[in-house]
Design a protein around this motif. Structure first.
Motif, short mmCIF file in Angstrom:
data_model
loop_
_atom_site.label_atom_id
_atom_site.label_comp_id
_atom_site.label_asym_id
_atom_site.label_seq_id
_atom_site.Cartn_x
_atom_site.Cartn_y
_atom_site.Cartn_z
N GLU A 35 -13.40 -3.03 -24.85
CA GLU A 35 -12.71 -1.84 -24.51
C GLU A 35 -12.04 -2.74 -23.15
O GLU A 35 -12.58 -3.24 -22.18
N ASP A 36 -10.89 -2.35 -23.02
CA ASP A 36 -10.02 -2.99 -22.00
C ASP A 36 -10.59 -2.64 -20.27
O ASP A 36 -10.80 -1.63 -20.13
N GLY A 37 -10.78 -3.83 -19.64
CA GLY A 37 -11.30 -3.68 -18.55
C GLY A 37 -12.53 -3.17 -18.23
O GLY A 37 -13.31 -3.23 -17.17
N LEU A 38 -13.27 -3.48 -19.32
CA LEU A 38 -14.83 -3.18 -19.25
C LEU A 38 -15.77 -4.34 -20.05
O LEU A 38 -15.31 -4.64 -21.03
N PRO A 39 -16.59 -4.77 -19.41
CA PRO A 39 -17.43 -5.59 -20.18
C PRO A 39 -18.43 -4.77 -21.38
O PRO A 39 -18.88 -3.79 -21.03
N THR A 40 -18.30 -5.24 -22.56
CA THR A 40 -19.13 -4.41 -23.54
C THR A 40 -19.94 -5.50 -24.31
O THR A 40 -19.83 -6.65 -24.35
N ARG A 49 -37.64 -17.22 -29.88
CA ARG A 49 -38.27 -18.80 -29.66
C ARG A 49 -38.43 -18.74 -28.24
O ARG A 49 -38.47 -20.08 -27.70
N GLY A 50 -38.49 -17.69 -27.39
CA GLY A 50 -38.98 -17.90 -26.07
C GLY A 50 -37.71 -17.99 -25.13
O GLY A 50 -36.57 -18.40 -25.68
N ASN A 51 -37.60 -17.23 -23.79
CA ASN A 51 -36.52 -16.94 -23.15
C ASN A 51 -35.52 -16.47 -23.59
O ASN A 51 -34.59 -16.22 -22.96
N GLU A 52 -35.78 -15.44 -24.53
CA GLU A 52 -34.78 -14.63 -25.23
C GLU A 52 -34.23 -13.81 -24.10
O GLU A 52 -32.95 -13.34 -24.28
N ILE A 53 -34.92 -13.14 -22.95
CA ILE A 53 -34.79 -12.09 -22.12
C ILE A 53 -33.56 -12.92 -21.05
O ILE A 53 -32.29 -12.28 -20.94
N GLU A 54 -33.96 -14.31 -20.67
CA GLU A 54 -32.82 -15.01 -20.12
C GLU A 54 -31.56 -15.38 -20.60
O GLU A 54 -30.54 -15.22 -20.00
N ARG A 55 -31.73 -15.64 -21.98
CA ARG A 55 -30.59 -15.96 -22.67
C ARG A 55 -29.48 -14.73 -22.86
O ARG A 55 -28.35 -14.84 -22.73
N LEU A 56 -30.27 -13.54 -23.04
CA LEU A 56 -29.16 -12.36 -23.19
C LEU A 56 -28.78 -12.05 -21.74
O LEU A 56 -27.60 -11.69 -21.57
N ARG A 57 -29.54 -12.07 -20.57
CA ARG A 57 -28.72 -11.90 -19.23
C ARG A 57 -27.91 -12.85 -19.04
O ARG A 57 -26.91 -12.30 -18.70
N GLY A 58 -28.09 -14.16 -19.39
CA GLY A 58 -26.90 -15.16 -19.04
C GLY A 58 -25.57 -14.90 -19.94
O GLY A 58 -24.60 -14.72 -19.44
N ALA A 59 -25.86 -14.23 -21.27
CA ALA A 59 -24.76 -13.96 -21.90
C ALA A 59 -24.00 -12.92 -21.34
O ALA A 59 -22.68 -12.73 -21.55
N LEU A 60 -24.72 -11.75 -20.98
CA LEU A 60 -24.28 -10.66 -20.65
C LEU A 60 -23.58 -10.71 -19.27
O LEU A 60 -22.33 -10.13 -18.97
N SER A 61 -23.83 -11.75 -18.48
CA SER A 61 -23.46 -12.17 -17.02
C SER A 61 -21.78 -12.79 -17.44
O SER A 61 -20.86 -12.55 -16.63
N LEU A 62 -21.83 -13.58 -18.57
CA LEU A 62 -20.57 -14.10 -19.00
C LEU A 62 -19.67 -12.82 -19.48
O LEU A 62 -18.35 -12.92 -19.06
N ALA A 63 -20.04 -11.92 -20.05
CA ALA A 63 -19.42 -10.77 -20.52
C ALA A 63 -18.65 -10.16 -19.36
O ALA A 63 -17.53 -9.70 -19.55
N ARG A 64 -19.52 -9.78 -18.30
CA ARG A 64 -19.19 -9.06 -17.02
C ARG A 64 -18.06 -10.04 -16.43
O ARG A 64 -17.01 -9.54 -15.93
N HIS A 65 -18.19 -11.32 -16.14
CA HIS A 65 -17.24 -12.27 -15.62
C HIS A 65 -15.89 -12.40 -16.15
O HIS A 65 -14.88 -12.35 -15.66
N PHE A 66 -15.59 -11.98 -17.70
CA PHE A 66 -14.32 -11.86 -18.06
C PHE A 66 -13.96 -10.57 -18.54
O PHE A 66 -13.24 -10.35 -19.03
#
Length: 284
Positions: free
Chosen positions: A97-102, A13-30
């Protein structure tokens, strides 16, 4: 406890690349696992009775064309997902996986809102983008009202989520206190936390000072600031305070007043859906 499983529905629906990037940055954050769900009803299921007037041959051709388009869209989104995972050092894996963003990709046929209501209950955090119209979508309503999990509402074009300063919209209500509890992983990592509250708290509710003391028990130092009562609404006052204090996260309760869809969400929640330019963590 930090979120271990983050759920996000994705569709074209538009902006899907940005949405995926944002969610992946959350996965990295935690160092969490991001579960991306591509939920889509089959075009043939959606049309149903509209095709009855067509001949069997024409009907099959229309359905075939629509199914092919849907499959192409799904394939392109999955390729984008895999590419973004590689670019952002997120491991594609079925399980955390412990200690890794997946991250993992899941394709399910069905109504997106209904599926999020089911799978959201076995997730720790649900990421939902703003709708183009600013109105509450069925997916947002199911996520916030029927999963018991916090919803992380993000602007559509935000591709990097980095929380440094948080504002809590405090009124002492159950929804608000639940949001604060569920936001602790974010608040503990923030360099500053502000509790925005009105001058008076009902006697049957905890005050902003009570909230600050509670956060201190968890190692979070928070300052209390009064919101501007002259603002057009409480939602506007909170966003004005967030802007003035350079906050990049707002934590607030999500309120519902009736079961009728068009009156389902309260004024503050609706205001955030339409106007928030920073992520908002909500709980109901």
């Amino acid at each position: 406890m930090d979120p271990k499983v983050i759920l996000m529905p994705v569709y074209s629906r538009g902006n899907e690349i940005e949405r995926l990037r944002g969610a992946l940055s959350l996965a990295r954050h935690f160092n969490a696992h991001l579960r991306v769900i591509f939920a889509q009803s089959r075009p043939s299921d959606l049309l149903g009775t509209e095709l009855i007037a067509l001949s069997a041959t024409v009907r099959e051709q229309v359905i075939s064309i629509m199914d092919d388009d849907a499959n192409q869209n799904r394939g392109e989104l999955r390729e984008n997902f895999e590419q973004l995972c590689n670019e952002n050092d997120v491991v594609i894996a079925v399980k955390p996986e412990d200690g890794l963003p997946t991250a993992s990709w899941c394709e399910i046929n069905g109504a997106r809102s209904e599926l999020i209501a089911i799978h959201g209950r076995v997730s720790d955090l649900i990421v939902i983008p703003h709708s183009k119209s600013g109105d509450a979508t069925a997916t947002f309503e199911e996520a916030i009202l029927h999963t018991g999990r916090p919803v992380f509402l993000v602007p559509r074009g935000m591709w990097e989520i980095n929380i440094t300063k948080a504002l809590i919209g405090w009124d002492g209500g159950l929804e608000c206190t639940k949001a604060v509890r569920q936001a602790l992983p974010f608040l503990k990592r923030a360099s500053g936390v502000i509790i925005g509250a009105g001058p008076d708290t009902p006697s049957d509710r905890p005050t902003a000072r009570d909230a600050a003391d509670y956060l201190a028990y968890h190692g979070v130092s928070a300052e209390i600031q009064l919101i501007d009562e002259k603002a057009a609404s409480t939602g506007a006052a909170l966003l004005n305070l967030a802007t003035g204090q350079s906050c990049d996260l707002l934590v607030t309760g999500a309120y519902a007043h009736t079961r009728l869809r068009h009156r389902l969400l309260g004024g503050v929640t609706s205001h955030m859906l339409k106007h928030a330019e920073i992520p908002v963590l909500m709980a109901h």
